[in-house]
Write a protein that holds these residues in place. Structure first.
Motif, PDB file in Angstrom:
ATOM      1  N   VAL A  94      -2.791   5.428  -3.983  1.00 57.79           N
ATOM      2  CA  VAL A  94      -4.212   5.074  -3.871  1.00 57.79           C
ATOM      3  C   VAL A  94      -5.069   6.303  -4.123  1.00 57.79           C
ATOM      4  O   VAL A  94      -6.006   6.273  -4.929  1.00 57.79           O
ATOM      5  N   ARG A 109       0.851  -1.206   0.000  1.00 55.91           N
ATOM      6  CA  ARG A 109       0.000   0.000   0.000  1.00 55.91           C
ATOM      7  C   ARG A 109       0.878   1.244   0.000  1.00 55.91           C
ATOM      8  O   ARG A 109       1.711   1.423   0.881  1.00 55.91           O
ATOM      9  N   ILE A 113      -4.252  -4.548  -3.497  1.00 55.62           N
ATOM     10  CA  ILE A 113      -3.259  -4.397  -2.433  1.00 55.62           C
ATOM     11  C   ILE A 113      -3.182  -5.663  -1.592  1.00 55.62           C
ATOM     12  O   ILE A 113      -2.084  -6.102  -1.219  1.00 55.62           O
ATOM     13  N   THR A 114      -4.312  -6.272  -1.314  1.00 52.99           N
ATOM     14  CA  THR A 114      -4.306  -7.537  -0.565  1.00 52.99           C
ATOM     15  C   THR A 114      -3.539  -8.600  -1.336  1.00 52.99           C
ATOM     16  O   THR A 114      -2.721  -9.332  -0.773  1.00 52.99           O
ATOM     17  N   ASP A 173      -8.366  -2.185  -3.009  1.00 50.27           N
ATOM     18  CA  ASP A 173      -8.167  -3.006  -1.811  1.00 50.27           C
ATOM     19  C   ASP A 173      -7.865  -4.455  -2.183  1.00 50.27           C
ATOM     20  O   ASP A 173      -6.992  -5.089  -1.591  1.00 50.27           O
ATOM     21  N   ASP A 184      -0.986  -5.191   5.299  1.00 51.83           N
ATOM     22  CA  ASP A 184      -2.093  -5.122   4.356  1.00 51.83           C
ATOM     23  C   ASP A 184      -2.670  -6.476   3.984  1.00 51.83           C
ATOM     24  O   ASP A 184      -3.440  -6.581   3.035  1.00 51.83           O
ATOM     25  N   ARG A 227     -12.224   1.754  -5.053  1.00 49.23           N
ATOM     26  CA  ARG A 227     -11.623   1.477  -3.741  1.00 49.23           C
ATOM     27  C   ARG A 227     -11.684  -0.025  -3.444  1.00 49.23           C
ATOM     28  O   ARG A 227     -10.746  -0.585  -2.885  1.00 49.23           O
ATOM     29  N   PRO A 279      -0.190   4.952   0.097  1.00 47.25           N
ATOM     30  CA  PRO A 279      -1.394   5.780   0.223  1.00 47.25           C
ATOM     31  C   PRO A 279      -1.505   6.911  -0.801  1.00 47.25           C
ATOM     32  O   PRO A 279      -2.596   7.164  -1.324  1.00 47.25           O
TER      33      PRO A 279
END
Length: 106
Positions: free
Chosen positions: A58, A53, A91-92, A88, A103, A84, A55
């Motif tokens: 993102v 991640r 990123i996972t 997510d 994360d 989003r 930020p």
């Protein structure tokens, strides 16, 4: 991308549904291509020691998606919600490979 019949030229529900089904297949194909870029991001992040991640990235992606949605007449809030979720998930996926426990989905 597949050439679609304009919605106003679809004179029946079956015709309209067929176009929606085609569009859905195209969207899935584009998401699969995007996932390929996420796979490459995983490799680059590993080489550079970067976290899953980032930020600022993102928020940059979300800002660009909201602007693109607004320019296409799509509700920017809907686009942000969808992206989003997509971010997510990405990123996972990255965190699982990288081993970035901050994360990882539990």
């Amino acid at each position: 991308m597949t050439m679609l019949t304009p919605p106003t030229d679809c004179n029946s529900m079956p015709a309209l549904r067929a176009e929606i089904d085609t569009l859905d297949r195209d969207l899935v194909a584009l998401l699969a291509k995007r996932a390929g870029y996420i796979d490459r991001a995983i490799q680059l992040k590993q080489v550079n020691g970067w976290p899953a991640r980032i930020p600022s990235r993102v928020e940059d992606v979300v800002t660009k998606v909201r602007q693109a949605a607004d320019g296409q007449g799509l509700d920017p809030n809907l686009a942000e919600t969808l992206w989003r979720q997509l971010i997510d998930w990405s990123i996972t996926r990255e965190a699982q490979v990288i081993g970035d426990t901050k994360d990882r989905a539990e």
